[in-house]
Design an enzyme around this catalytic site. Structure first.
Site: not given
Ligand SMILES: NC(=O)c1ccc[n+]([C@@H]2O[C@H](COP(=O)([O-])OP(=O)(O)OC[C@H]3O[C@@H](n4cnc5c(N)ncnc54)[C@H](OP(=O)(O)O)[C@@H]3O)[C@@H](O)[C@H]2O)c1
Length: 259
Positions: A139, A152
């Site tokens: 991120s 985070y």
């Molecule tokens: N959205 C943003 O603004 C943003 C910005 C920068 C970076 N990111 C990064 O992008 C990535 C994806 O996030 P997103 O925004 O798409 O959010 P999201 O929809 O909440 O996706 C997170 C995913 O990670 C899975 N997960 C969480 N804990 C886990 C575990 N212990 N084992 C396996 N899977 C796990 C969740 O599924 P389950 O809960 O079912 O396991 C979900 O599928 C993350 O690394 C996040 O930090 C997001």
């Protein structure tokens, strides 16, 4: 006529958000995609959006042995992995009155060690074949300490450092590694945010940019561009400028004075 060779990808955190959108983007190009996360029903939903191309492999990325077994199962069921997007993550804001070591440990376990587990599981096959591409989703919050991201942000800073460090050895063996640094993306992770999110992108646009970056074999895939450059500029600022500017930018100083 020979059929095009099968391309196989694995996406952790593929049940929602960026991971799901990327799985669909890859499936559109004919990739076979394995998606992993803990909630099986969300994985099945993702798989149902591109039948025969997306396959659910439920997994908790904090379980080292399960990650290894899952990587092996994917290869035996779908074929050799060319691409792994280690994207699973959690994100919780920390204020001083909810500062608990357990929150920090959970973020490290999932966001950082979950990726390390993935890399350990992938290395034997990728090294044997001298090929493959590992993409780590970090991120722009990993560039510098930002308000309320004390649990985070350090996990994402650690991932950036990890990717830079590993690149030296991996590239020599013919294995590519990339780091993806998104800004704000509209996903379940950010759905509860009650503050303005500058340059917010939707998950499909984020996945499209990530997909193109992967195809171009970029080391860093960061978006949206304007926000990235602003934060990269912040990264160069001395503390005397960084703290007041970031404080003003986020409104944290004002909020603090008024409790
Ligand atoms: N959205 C943003 O603004 C943003 C910005 C920068 C970076 N990111 C990064 O992008 C990535 C994806 O996030 P997103 O925004 O798409 O959010 P999201 O929809 O909440 O996706 C997170 C995913 O990670 C899975 N997960 C969480 N804990 C886990 C575990 N212990 N084992 C396996 N899977 C796990 C969740 O599924 P389950 O809960 O079912 O396991 C979900 O599928 C993350 O690394 C996040 O930090 C997001």
């Amino acid at each position: 006529m020979n059929a095009a060779p099968k391309r196989v990808a694995w996406i952790t955190g593929g049940g929602s958000g960026i991971g799901r959108a990327l799985a669909l983007r890859l499936a559109r190009e004919g990739w076979m995609v394995a998606v992993s996360a803990r909630r099986t029903e969300l994985l099945q939903e993702t798989a149902g959006l591109a039948k025969d191309l997306i396959h659910a492999f439920p997994l908790d990325v904090t379980d080292t042995a399960a990650v290894r077994v899952t990587a092996e199962r994917i290869e035996s069921q779908l074929g050799p992995l060319q691409l792994a997007v280690l994207n699973a993550g959690i994100g919780e804001f920390v204020k001083l009155d909810n500062f608990h070591a357990a929150t920090f440990a959970a973020h490290m376990q999932v966001n950082y060690l979950g990726v390390v587990n993935g890399i350990e599981a992938l290395l034997p096959a990728l090294r044997r074949r001298h090929s493959g591409h590992i993409v780590i989703v970090a991120s722009i919050a990993g560039y510098r300490g930002v308000p309320r991201a004390a649990a985070y942000g350090p996990t994402k800073a650690a991932l950036i450092n990890l990717a830079e460090s590993l690149r030296f050895d991996l590239e020599r063996e013919g294995i590519r590694i990339s780091i993806c640094n998104p800004g704000f993306v509209d996903t379940p992770m950010t759905a509860g945010n009650r503050f303005p999110m500058p340059f917010l992108m939707n998950a499909e646009d984020a996945a499209e940019t990530l997909y193109r970056g992967i195809m171009q074999q970029k080391f860093e895939i960061a978006f949206p561009r304007r926000f990235v450059w602003l934060l990269k500029l912040f990264r160069c600022l001395p503390y005397a400028l960084y703290f007041p500017i970031m404080g003003k930018f986020t409104g944290i100083n004002r909020r603090h004075r008024h409790g």
